[in-house]
Design a protein around this motif. Structure first.
Motif, PDB file in Angstrom:
ATOM      1  N   VAL A  31      11.262   6.058  10.091  1.00  0.00           N
ATOM      2  CA  VAL A  31      10.034   6.403  10.725  1.00  0.00           C
ATOM      3  C   VAL A  31       8.964   6.340   9.866  1.00  0.00           C
ATOM      4  N   ASP A  32       9.146   6.529   8.749  1.00  0.00           N
ATOM      5  CA  ASP A  32       8.136   6.910   7.401  1.00  0.00           C
ATOM      6  C   ASP A  32       7.500   5.756   7.106  1.00  0.00           C
ATOM      7  N   ILE A  33       8.019   4.331   7.562  1.00  0.00           N
ATOM      8  CA  ILE A  33       7.435   3.191   7.220  1.00  0.00           C
ATOM      9  C   ILE A  33       6.794   2.660   8.393  1.00  0.00           C
ATOM     10  N   LEU A  34       7.344   3.042   9.634  1.00  0.00           N
ATOM     11  CA  LEU A  34       6.867   2.182  10.793  1.00  0.00           C
ATOM     12  C   LEU A  34       5.671   2.798  11.356  1.00  0.00           C
ATOM     13  N   ASP A  35       4.912   3.623  10.835  1.00  0.00           N
ATOM     14  CA  ASP A  35       3.550   4.139  11.438  1.00  0.00           C
ATOM     15  C   ASP A  35       2.653   3.041  11.674  1.00  0.00           C
ATOM     16  N   GLY A  36       1.983   2.791  12.828  1.00  0.00           N
ATOM     17  CA  GLY A  36       1.190   1.860  13.271  1.00  0.00           C
ATOM     18  C   GLY A  36       2.115   0.115  13.066  1.00  0.00           C
ATOM     19  N   ARG A  37       3.148   0.342  13.089  1.00  0.00           N
ATOM     20  CA  ARG A  37       3.893  -0.934  13.332  1.00  0.00           C
ATOM     21  C   ARG A  37       4.691  -1.341  14.689  1.00  0.00           C
TER      22      ARG A  37
END
Length: 331
Positions: A150-156
Motif C-alpha cells: 500500500v506504500d505505492i498505491l496512495d491515490g492509485r
C-alpha cells in the motif's frame, strides 16, 4: 489439505439491484486432513482438524510489470494487505542493490526481522517510489520478483481483471456514472491502517470491518467475528470445524472453519462463503482482537470478472460476470 481451489467450490453469489443477477456454484465435499499427532494431543474422540492453506496458489496470482532503477523485466504481485512493497533476494542480487538496515516486517501470521535494500526508483504503471529502502523476503514467501504494497498505491486505482488475467495500476480517476453498466456495483470504503476498508460490511449478519486483501488466498475473520456469528446462529444450522491454518511462512495456527451464510457490502450480497477464523498476528497488531474484523482474500475477489480498488476515491468496484475461478477439485 484444503486449498482455495477446493474450498471455494461451495460459493454462491447474488445481489439486490434493479437488474438482479444470481450465480450459484454447486458445493463439493471437503476432504478432512488431520495434522500429525503431537505429544499430549487429544485423541480420536475429537473431530479431525481441517488443514487450510491460506496462501495464494502460484497460478492464480495476477502480476504487474515493474521497472527498478531504469531496468524492466520484473513482475510484482499486488498485495493490498502489505504495509510496504517487498523485494526478493534473487532480484537484489541481480541488480546488486546496496543493503540498508534490518527492519521489522509485520505480516498476517507474524512478524520477522528482515534485511533491506536501497532502491533509487521503482515504478509500476502510474505509480512510483523514489529513494526508498525496501524489505527483502525469500522467493518462497512472495512467489514473484516482489510485492507492491500500500506504500505505492496512495491515490492509485488497482484494476484486477480476472476474466482476462490482467492487473493494472493507474492514477485514480473519477469515472462518470453513465459509463458503469448494470453489472458494476460500487461499494464505499475508507482507508484504515493504509488499506481500503469497508466499514459498514455485514458478515454473517454481524457488522464488521472488512479489509480487502489481494495477497491472501483465503478470507480470514477474527475470533470476535466468529463468536458474534455463532451467537446469531444458535437456532440455525451452523457447521463449524476446528482447523489449522498453514501460512506462506509454513506456520500453523489453530482456528475454526465455517460457512458464512452471507457477506453484505452496500448493494452487494455474497452467499455461502467458506471462511477461516483465527486471532492471527495482524489483528493483534491492529488492536482488533475484540472487534469483528475480516480479511477478504482472493477467494472472494475471484468470484468477479473485475475488481477495482480505488485508493484515490475510497471505493471498491465489483463487476459481475465470469471471474477467474473455475470450480475444480484438487486430486
Amino acid at each position: 489439505m484444503l486449498t482455495r481451489r477446493n474450498i471455494a467450490a461451495g460459493l454462491g453469489l447474488s445481489f439486490a439491484a434493479p437488474a438482479v443477477l444470481a450465480q450459484t456454484i454447486t458445493p463439493v465435499s471437503l476432504t478432512q486432513t488431520p495434522p500429525a499427532s503431537t505429544p499430549g494431543a487429544a485423541t480420536a474422540a475429537e473431530d479431525p482438524l481441517f488443514v487450510i492453506d491460506t496462501s495464494q496458489d502460484r497460478d492464480e496470482r495476477l502480476s504487474a510489470p515493474v521497472r527498478i532503477n531504469g531496468i524492466d523485466g520484473f513482475n510484482f504481485t499486488v498485495d493490498t494487505g502489505a504495509d510496504r512493497s517487498v523485494l526478493t533476494e534473487g532480484l537484489v542480487q541481480r541488480l546488486d542493490l546496496p543493503r540498508g538496515p534490518d527492519v521489522m516486517v509485520h505480516g498476517v501470521s507474524g512478524s520477522i526481522q528482515c534485511p533491506t535494500a536501497m532502491v533509487a526508483s521503482l515504478s509500476a504503471g502510474d505509480s512510483r517510489l523514489a529513494d526508498t529502502i525496501l524489505p527483502i523476503l525469500p522467493y518462497d514467501r512472495v512467489g514473484a520478483d516482489g510485492l507492491l504494497g500500500v506504500d505505492i498505491l496512495d491515490g492509485r486505482n488497482v484494476v484486477m481483471d480476472f476474466g482476462r488475467n490482467r492487473l493494472e495500476v493507474r492514477r485514480s480517476r473519477r469515472t462518470p456514472d453513465f459509463l458503469y453498466s448494470s453489472r458494476d456495483i460500487t461499494v464505499v470504503a475508507n482507508e484504515k491502517f493504509g488499506r481500503l476498508t469497508i466499514a459498514n460490511a455485514k458478515i454473517g449478519g454481524t457488522r464488521s470491518l472488512a479489509f480487502v486483501d489481494s495477497g491472501g488466498g483465503i478470507s480470514i475473520g477474527n475470533m470476535a467475528l466468529a463468536r458474534a456469528i455463532a451467537a446469531r446462529r444458535r437456532r440455525a444450522p451452523d457447521i463449524v470445524r476446528q482447523a489449522r491454518l498453514l501460512t506462506a511462512a509454513g506456520e500453523m495456527q489453530l482456528g475454526e472453519f465455517r460457512i458464512v451464510p452471507a457477506i453484505v457490502m452496500g448493494e452487494l450480497r455474497i452467499t455461502n462463503i467458506p471462511m477461516a477464523f483465527a486471532d492471527i498476528h495482524i489483528f493483534d497488531y491492529w488492536s482488533l482482537n475484540n472487534q469483528p474484523a475480516a480479511l477478504l482474500g482472493v477467494d472472494v475477489l475471484r468470484l468477479f470478472a473485475r475488481v477495482e480498488l480505488d485508493f484515490g476515491s475510497d471505493r471498491v468496484l465489483f463487476r459481475l460476470g465470469q471471474g477467474g475461478f473455475a470450480p475444480t477439485l484438487n486430486a
